[in-house]
Design a protein around this motif. Structure first.
Motif: not given
Ligand SMILES: [Zn+2]
Length: 334
Positions: A179, A234, A257-258
């Motif tokens: 991501g 991640r 965050s994305r």
């Protein structure tokens, strides 16, 4: 060479001036990690005892890219362990890292040659000897054993971080699951030799082994250590090695965050064929040149021009030596 900390290798950054970046990162002491537990210096494997993938995270493939060493050091200090499968953490080129000198921070990229151009069976099984080849031969069994690889790097110029996903769709899919960062680059590597991330099953369409390489930002910027750490965490959460709860306390401010991710399809690497390569401008990377045919450099006087409109320049190098990649060219695929 023995005195890599003070003397620049031949052909090193011959024709492009050094940008003046402050050194915001402190190289961690990795000596405590030398013994490891695998019989290979600076390689540690944690086995959860529960079925699951063998995940490998590597730092210091280039000895001056200290953000990866910081990420691994943080992981060790936090005492985290895999929830399933195995996790191996490796400091690749500790010999080059040992030469790191903040007064000449670029000089410790390697001792004899680039560790990340040696990853073909022909080279690894061949007769040549160097500090980096000896180390690659030591690490080969670990790379062979891993199902997933994240190799943590940083860049010469301060541009947006880049995930290098290679040419296989499964790597792009994994980069999307991770991501971050926003930019995913699909490329085939360098004429000078294959990277670890392209070696064996990692580059084989028929395999399920999957590798990513993160360029976390500029070598010495604080942000690079945050990006390298967040991407590692991640990556480990996506693969089930860690839970979100395990990882979050080590994450930086942007850990959750994305962003919308974009893909840059690399169409070619400009490999230097002459004795003298010069860019026509002080490119830093990620410039988009709108017009096909724009002059970007000269290779022994031969003009190098962009092959199509909206051409993106990726990671222009300051190591402008024959046989090396001067810059990669690509375009936004989405
Ligand atoms: Zn690197």
């Amino acid at each position: 060479m023995q005195d890599g900390a003070t003397q620049l290798p031949e052909d090193w950054e011959r024709s492009v001036p050094e940008p003046n970046y402050a050194i915001e990162l402190t190289p961690p002491d990795i000596e405590p990690y030398r013994p490891g537990n695998t019989g290979i210096d600076y390689v540690t494997t944690f086995d959860s005892g529960i079925a699951g993938p063998h995940v490998l995270v590597t730092a210091l493939t280039h000895g001056n890219e200290i953000c990866g060493a910081i990420a691994l050091d943080r992981f060790f200090r936090a005492g985290l362990r895999p929830r399933q499968g195995k996790l191996t953490l490796a400091f690749d080129n500790a010999a080059a890292y040992g030469n790191f000198d903040p007064r000449v921070p670029t000089a410790s990229r390697f001792v004899d040659e680039d560790f990340n151009r040696l990853w073909s069976p022909a080279t690894l099984d061949g007769p040549r000897q160097s500090t980096e080849l000896a180390r690659a031969r030591e690490l080969r069994a670990i790379v062979d054993a891993a199902d997933f690889l994240l190799d943590i790097h940083s860049m010469q110029y301060a541009t947006a971080p880049l995930m290098l996903a290679g040419t296989l769709q499964r790597s792009v899919a994994l980069a999307r699951q991770v991501g971050i960062p926003e930019l995913i680059m699909c490329d085939a590597g360098h004429a000078a030799g294959p990277r670890m991330r392209d070696y064996g099953g990692f580059g084989d369409p028929a395999s399920s082994k999957t590798a990513l390489l993160i360029e976390s930002g500029q070598h010495w910027e604080r942000r690079a250590a945050e990006v390298g750490t967040d991407v590692m965490l991640r990556f480990l959460v996506v693969l089930g090695t860690l839970t979100e709860e395990d990882a979050a306390p080590l994450g930086g401010p942007d850990f959750p965050s994305r962003p919308r991710q974009r893909i840059i399809q690399v169409t070619e690497a400009v490999t230097i064929t002459g004795e003298r390569f010069e860019f026509v401008k002080d490119y830093r990377g990620l410039e988009v040149l709108p017009k096909k045919g724009t002059l970007i450099g000269r290779d022994d006087g031969r003009e190098v021009r962009t092959p199509y409109d909206d051409c993106v320049l990726i990671m222009p190098s300051r190591r402008l030596a024959k046989g090396q990649t001067a810059v990669r060219l690509g375009r936004y695929a989405e």
